[in-house]
Scaffold this motif. Structure first.
Motif, PDB file in Angstrom:
ATOM      1  N   PHE A 170      51.869  55.250  39.809  1.00  0.00           N
ATOM      2  CA  PHE A 170      52.999  55.703  40.743  1.00  0.00           C
ATOM      3  C   PHE A 170      53.405  54.883  41.743  1.00  0.00           C
ATOM      4  CE2 PHE A 170      48.884  56.812  42.488  1.00  0.00           C
ATOM      5  CZ  PHE A 170      49.025  56.840  43.801  1.00  0.00           C
ATOM      6  N   ILE A 171      54.633  54.817  42.280  1.00  0.00           N
ATOM      7  CA  ILE A 171      55.033  53.888  43.242  1.00  0.00           C
ATOM      8  C   ILE A 171      54.754  54.545  44.712  1.00  0.00           C
ATOM      9  CG2 ILE A 171      57.172  52.915  44.373  1.00  0.00           C
ATOM     10  CD1 ILE A 171      56.523  51.890  41.490  1.00  0.00           C
ATOM     11  N   GLU A 172      54.318  53.526  45.549  1.00  0.00           N
ATOM     12  CA  GLU A 172      54.089  53.782  46.956  1.00  0.00           C
ATOM     13  C   GLU A 172      54.827  52.840  47.663  1.00  0.00           C
ATOM     14  OE1 GLU A 172      49.890  56.377  48.153  1.00  0.00           O
ATOM     15  OE2 GLU A 172      49.851  53.947  48.268  1.00  0.00           O
ATOM     16  N   LYS A 173      55.428  53.207  48.987  1.00  0.00           N
ATOM     17  CA  LYS A 173      56.199  52.353  49.732  1.00  0.00           C
ATOM     18  C   LYS A 173      55.223  51.743  50.562  1.00  0.00           C
ATOM     19  CE  LYS A 173      60.515  53.552  48.548  1.00  0.00           C
ATOM     20  NZ  LYS A 173      61.186  52.742  47.835  1.00  0.00           N
ATOM     21  N   VAL A 174      55.311  50.224  50.854  1.00  0.00           N
ATOM     22  CA  VAL A 174      54.530  49.575  51.705  1.00  0.00           C
ATOM     23  C   VAL A 174      55.308  48.871  52.577  1.00  0.00           C
ATOM     24  CG1 VAL A 174      52.765  47.928  51.806  1.00  0.00           C
ATOM     25  CG2 VAL A 174      52.479  49.437  50.303  1.00  0.00           C
ATOM     26  N   GLU A 194      60.369  46.858  53.540  1.00  0.00           N
ATOM     27  CA  GLU A 194      59.768  47.957  52.859  1.00  0.00           C
ATOM     28  C   GLU A 194      59.664  47.321  51.185  1.00  0.00           C
ATOM     29  OE1 GLU A 194      60.387  52.404  53.494  1.00  0.00           O
ATOM     30  OE2 GLU A 194      61.427  51.781  52.067  1.00  0.00           O
ATOM     31  N   GLU A 195      58.649  47.495  50.827  1.00  0.00           N
ATOM     32  CA  GLU A 195      58.251  47.166  49.384  1.00  0.00           C
ATOM     33  C   GLU A 195      57.726  48.290  48.569  1.00  0.00           C
ATOM     34  OE1 GLU A 195      57.422  42.332  49.641  1.00  0.00           O
ATOM     35  OE2 GLU A 195      55.655  43.832  49.546  1.00  0.00           O
ATOM     36  N   ASP A 196      57.954  48.378  47.146  1.00  0.00           N
ATOM     37  CA  ASP A 196      57.377  49.161  46.409  1.00  0.00           C
ATOM     38  C   ASP A 196      56.257  48.564  45.913  1.00  0.00           C
ATOM     39  OD1 ASP A 196      59.435  51.105  46.671  1.00  0.00           O
ATOM     40  OD2 ASP A 196      60.466  50.604  45.064  1.00  0.00           O
ATOM     41  N   THR A 197      54.966  49.392  45.782  1.00  0.00           N
ATOM     42  CA  THR A 197      53.911  48.855  45.116  1.00  0.00           C
ATOM     43  C   THR A 197      53.346  49.752  44.304  1.00  0.00           C
ATOM     44  OG1 THR A 197      53.114  48.093  47.278  1.00  0.00           O
ATOM     45  CG2 THR A 197      51.246  48.539  45.835  1.00  0.00           C
ATOM     46  N   LEU A 198      52.984  49.214  42.805  1.00  0.00           N
ATOM     47  CA  LEU A 198      52.508  50.217  41.622  1.00  0.00           C
ATOM     48  C   LEU A 198      50.958  50.502  42.071  1.00  0.00           C
ATOM     49  CD1 LEU A 198      53.738  51.187  39.352  1.00  0.00           C
ATOM     50  CD2 LEU A 198      52.727  49.185  37.902  1.00  0.00           C
ATOM     51  N   ARG A 227      55.754  45.509  54.674  1.00  0.00           N
ATOM     52  CA  ARG A 227      55.086  44.240  54.894  1.00  0.00           C
ATOM     53  C   ARG A 227      55.785  43.395  56.154  1.00  0.00           C
ATOM     54  NH1 ARG A 227      55.779  39.093  52.509  1.00  0.00           N
ATOM     55  NH2 ARG A 227      57.662  40.071  51.274  1.00  0.00           N
ATOM     56  N   LYS A 280      48.743  62.791  46.261  1.00  0.00           N
ATOM     57  CA  LYS A 280      49.008  61.596  45.564  1.00  0.00           C
ATOM     58  C   LYS A 280      49.630  61.733  44.176  1.00  0.00           C
ATOM     59  CE  LYS A 280      47.531  58.605  48.657  1.00  0.00           C
ATOM     60  NZ  LYS A 280      48.204  57.490  49.089  1.00  0.00           N
TER      61      LYS A 280
END
Length: 367
Positions: free
Chosen positions: A36-40, A118-122, A42, A190
């Motif tokens: 799933f995608i989580e916003k991180v 803001e990045e998308d993390t798998l 950086r 989650k």
């Protein structure tokens, strides 16, 4: 001197983490669990909250570790008491806190950007095993203490602080129930498929329990059986005597009589040998783990593996309580323990769950 109970509890959680990770990997490859995608964000500078958390954690570690280095003998004589006490080295805590907090600040400064991104993390489910383990450990300890307080309510009322802070008196079902609720709440947040997660965790929980009971057997923490002075049966003649009846020398709760010539904190032995129930549970749950491990690829209906675990757990615990020392309640004239009240519920829920979930899976295929 190694604190065997704490050591094997730690090994139990590490073992469970490894098994759970393997099962989640397998289910991901099968397409049953998905990333799933989580916003991180950086490039942010270190916040006051982050630095404060870093200082508090590192202060506690330094406060305790420096004291251990300067008072190692006292630490080994009563490790559990030291961990839960206020003893420590203030200067060590302040120095460690300051150093680590500064390092954390410098690390964040190096990563800082003019404008945070803001990045998308798998995130794959198996990436969360560390968090699941910590949540399970925290919730499990809390539940074990709460259920122990209920089981020994008179002692809790008399000395609530000591009962809640002591490492002794941990009720397994309390840990299992509260720990599971905590993990499932986290997994729901989650958006993980709960039934598949529970199936993946089932073998891990059995093996972890088996390993943890080794610590109970070796430490002699009072989690033993009823007196068993009878001679060893002939059919067990090839096995060591302690597998039939054991007097737990050097037990950590100092139960029994003084051992002649022994000096130190743990110099007692039981005057009457008892059934070594932790050993029996270690062997039984290890066997049940291998049975479940062999079934995990054959059973495809979601949730059924966990229901098998509930049924196995219920039967195992109900039977071991027949020869185990524990507080008993008087219910309608029957003497029964807390675990014997809960274990039939586990068994019945497990049996019904197997029937209901198997039927549901078949109906889904038919339609």
């Amino acid at each position: 001197m190694v604190q065997t109970f704490g050591f094997f509890v730690a090994i139990a959680y590490l073992t469970a983490s490894y098994i759970l990770s393997k099962e989640l990997h397998r289910k991901e490859k099968q397409g049953l669990m998905h990333p799933f995608i989580e916003k991180v964000i950086r490039g942010k500078k270190a916040s006051i909250t982050e630095l404060l958390e870093a200082f508090i954690v590192s202060f506690i570690i330094g406060y305790k570790l420096v004291y251990v280095a300067l008072n190692f003998t006292d630490f080994t004589n009563d490790t559990q008491g030291f961990i839960l006490s206020l003893k420590g080295n203030l200067i060590g805590g302040l120095v460690m806190g300051a150093i680590y907090t500064y390092m954390r600040y410098r690390e964040k400064e190096k990563q800082k950007l003019p404008e945070p991104i803001e990045e998308d993390t798998l995130v794959y489910p198996h990436h969360l095993v560390g968090n699941i383990t910590l949540i399970s450990a925290g919730g499990g300890l809390l539940g074990a203490k709460l259920f122990d307080a209920l089981e020994n309510f008179g002692q809790f009322i008399h000395d609530p602080i000591n009962v809640l802070l002591s490492f002794s008196g941990l009720t397994v079902y309390g840990g299992l129930i509260v720990g599971s609720i905590a993990v499932l709440s986290y997994a729901k947040k989650k958006k993980l498929p709960l039934l598949h997660l529970m199936d993946a965790a089932a073998p891990a929980m059995l093996l972890a329990y088996s390993v943890g009971r080794i610590g109970c057997q070796m430490a002699g923490d009072g989690d033993w059986g009823i007196p068993n002075p009878a001679p060893k049966p002939g059919w067990m003649s090839f096995l060591p005597n302690w597998m039939w009846s054991f007097n737990f020398p050097h037990n950590v709760i100092n139960e029994g009589v003084q051992i002649a010539g022994c000096t130190g904190p743990h110099c007692n032995v039981l005057s009457v040998p008892v059934f070594p129930t932790p050993f029996y549970e270690t062997v039984t749950c290890a066997i049940l783990f291998f049975i479940m491990w062999s079934l995990r690829k054959r059973i495809t209906a979601p949730g059924v593996m966990f229901c098998i675990y509930l049924a196995m757990n219920g039967v195992e615990r109900f039977l071991i309580e027949l020869i185990r020392v524990n507080v008993k309640y008087d219910i309608f004239g029957f003497k029964i323990t807390q675990a014997q009240i809960i274990s039939p519920i586990f068994f019945l829920v497990g049996i019904y769950g197997m029937y209901y979930l198997t039927k549901k899976a078949k109906n889904a295929i038919a339609t």
